[in-house]
Design a protein around this motif. Sequence first.
Motif, PDB file in Angstrom:
ATOM      1  N   THR A 162      -4.426   8.994   6.598  1.00 17.12           N
ATOM      2  CA  THR A 162      -3.922   8.695   5.235  1.00 17.12           C
ATOM      3  C   THR A 162      -5.217   8.231   4.219  1.00 17.12           C
ATOM      4  O   THR A 162      -5.821   7.226   4.647  1.00 17.12           O
ATOM      5  CB  THR A 162      -2.772   7.544   5.452  1.00 17.12           C
ATOM      6  OG1 THR A 162      -1.757   8.063   5.996  1.00 17.12           O
ATOM      7  CG2 THR A 162      -2.416   7.210   3.788  1.00 17.12           C
ATOM      8  N   LYS A 174      -4.178   3.226  -2.883  1.00 16.01           N
ATOM      9  CA  LYS A 174      -2.794   3.652  -2.836  1.00 16.01           C
ATOM     10  C   LYS A 174      -2.994   5.101  -2.025  1.00 16.01           C
ATOM     11  O   LYS A 174      -3.898   5.767  -2.200  1.00 16.01           O
ATOM     12  CB  LYS A 174      -2.140   4.058  -4.062  1.00 16.01           C
ATOM     13  CG  LYS A 174      -1.999   2.905  -5.143  1.00 16.01           C
ATOM     14  CD  LYS A 174      -0.808   1.927  -4.343  1.00 16.01           C
ATOM     15  CE  LYS A 174      -0.188   0.456  -4.880  1.00 16.01           C
ATOM     16  NZ  LYS A 174       0.735  -0.152  -4.340  1.00 16.01           N
ATOM     17  N   PRO A 175      -1.727   5.487  -1.182  1.00 20.69           N
ATOM     18  CA  PRO A 175      -2.090   6.677  -0.742  1.00 20.69           C
ATOM     19  C   PRO A 175      -1.785   8.036  -1.669  1.00 20.69           C
ATOM     20  O   PRO A 175      -1.037   8.257  -2.106  1.00 20.69           O
ATOM     21  CB  PRO A 175      -0.812   6.537   0.260  1.00 20.69           C
ATOM     22  CG  PRO A 175       0.256   5.837  -0.580  1.00 20.69           C
ATOM     23  CD  PRO A 175      -0.630   4.839  -1.145  1.00 20.69           C
ATOM     24  N   VAL A 205       0.904  -1.295   0.072  1.00 20.46           N
ATOM     25  CA  VAL A 205      -0.115   0.001  -0.061  1.00 20.46           C
ATOM     26  C   VAL A 205       0.848   1.262  -0.110  1.00 20.46           C
ATOM     27  O   VAL A 205       0.768   1.938  -0.878  1.00 20.46           O
ATOM     28  CB  VAL A 205      -0.989  -0.028   1.136  1.00 20.46           C
ATOM     29  CG1 VAL A 205      -1.852   1.285   1.223  1.00 20.46           C
ATOM     30  CG2 VAL A 205      -1.865  -1.061   1.160  1.00 20.46           C
ATOM     31  N   LEU A 261      -6.580   6.699   1.140  1.00 21.91           N
ATOM     32  CA  LEU A 261      -6.639   5.898   0.054  1.00 21.91           C
ATOM     33  C   LEU A 261      -7.174   5.891  -1.025  1.00 21.91           C
ATOM     34  O   LEU A 261      -8.673   5.880  -0.874  1.00 21.91           O
ATOM     35  CB  LEU A 261      -6.131   4.337   0.595  1.00 21.91           C
ATOM     36  CG  LEU A 261      -5.648   4.075   1.807  1.00 21.91           C
ATOM     37  CD1 LEU A 261      -5.724   2.663   2.224  1.00 21.91           C
ATOM     38  CD2 LEU A 261      -3.894   4.370   1.481  1.00 21.91           C
TER      39      LEU A 261
END
Length: 495
Positions: free
Chosen positions: A245, A251-252, A97, A247
């Motif tokens: 965070t 994905k960040p 990730v 996503l």
Amino acid sequence: MLDRRRLLAIGAGAAVAGGTAAVVAARGTAEPVAGKTPPGHGHGGGHGLAKNARMSPVAAATPFAVRMPVPPVLAPVRRTAEADEYEISVKNADVNVLPGMTTAAITFNGQFVAPTIRARSGRPVKIRYTNRLDHGATVHVHGAHVSADNDGYPMDLIAPGASRTFTYPNSQPGATLWYHDHTHHWEAEHVYKGMHGFYLIDGPDEYGLNLPSGAYDVPILIRDAHFDDKGGLILDVERPEARSTFLANGKPQPYFPVARRKYRFRLLNASIHRIFELDLGGAEMVQIGSDGGLLPEPVKVTKLTLAPGERAEVVVDFAKHALGSKLTLSEPSGPVVRFDVEREAVDPSRVPARLRPLPPLPSPVRTREFKLAVAPSMMAYAINDLEWDPNRVDAVIKEGTSEIWRIYNADTVDSPFGGIDHNFHVHLVQFRVLDRDGKPPAPGEEGWKDTVLVRPGESVRIQATFKGSPGKYVYHCHLQEHSVAGMMGQLEITP
Ligand SMILES: [Cu+2]
């Protein structure tokens, strides 16, 4: 003030009684309100993360460092005259990730955002799920019109090592649905750790509209997450705000290269708690769909509220922006995904002025009331002062009838815990929002919905027509940290 320790003790007992988690993490919830502490509750946190995690350093990703992937569409293992057949394993997997880090996840087929199922209206899908976890689990296709034994009832689990085939008739219009875990007491943790993916239905109601399609029709699963310094996912139920965070498709805060033309984005909030307040830096988005598919007509918006479980489909026309422009889909606490306008493209697509007419509502046979609130006497999240009990049926409904449900959020700002948002989801049906505090729904809420946000003190009336085979289906708050703690009830369809 309620006694939090007592609440935790009760929560622990509930989880043990549920036969699921050995270790129970405590929680507080939600929006901190000055001087008030909302209730904690039992939680199927099998990994006992919360305490240690709070002391851990947190990994932070640099925004826009990685490209947003699009979850791959799963190929059927077989196509028969009857159905498209798929196989999916529920399993632990190490996934990537954050850049350069490994995250222990609980997945469908080893993918942190599950493979997308692409179905067609009227063409059944069968999915054989194999549970490779060390405990029971089940899967629910959110928004699907299915029979009770294929719905992923929270207490009817697929045993470890076992497989079960669910059949989805797809007897409904085109829509952006999704599939996720629904194991009672585990649903919040399982979904948080990766048991989430798209289930898209293409319907004839969309054929001929010439909306953006193919590579320009992009599902985007958005959610929040909290990582430790090694990339491990922290589920600290007492501090959901630490999930800072964001996503997009696993994905960040990624970037996504786009062409100067229209795109259809299917936005899903798969968070277990966070309500996203999205904007595109003031740029226009044209909302064309919600939970149950297309709206009657497009709605121009610059902001979009998306609560857990909800979907919004928007068309963004990047032709209105110069090459080199960067448009960021953000929420007040940070960016989610940035669209980088990188190339020219021809664009034969359009957004017609009318999308899909809404049929007239049938006459309702009755009205029911659902109060969503913490029940202080039980220290639980409850509906009509009752917490979830699989042995109790809360609403017996004759098949084919239409009902009005009034959903009232009694966790008001002046309640002992301050205001708590809730998000009401009903299985089996797509409903219509009739009004919100007596006022007509916002244009983006005028279509078919299966999940509706009910803010503190608000009252929302919905109407649903319960067509389907006899059986029991749940309804619950889709802030899954509330449903694990009791905010779930069930209806039974009778012939
Ligand atoms: Cu809730």
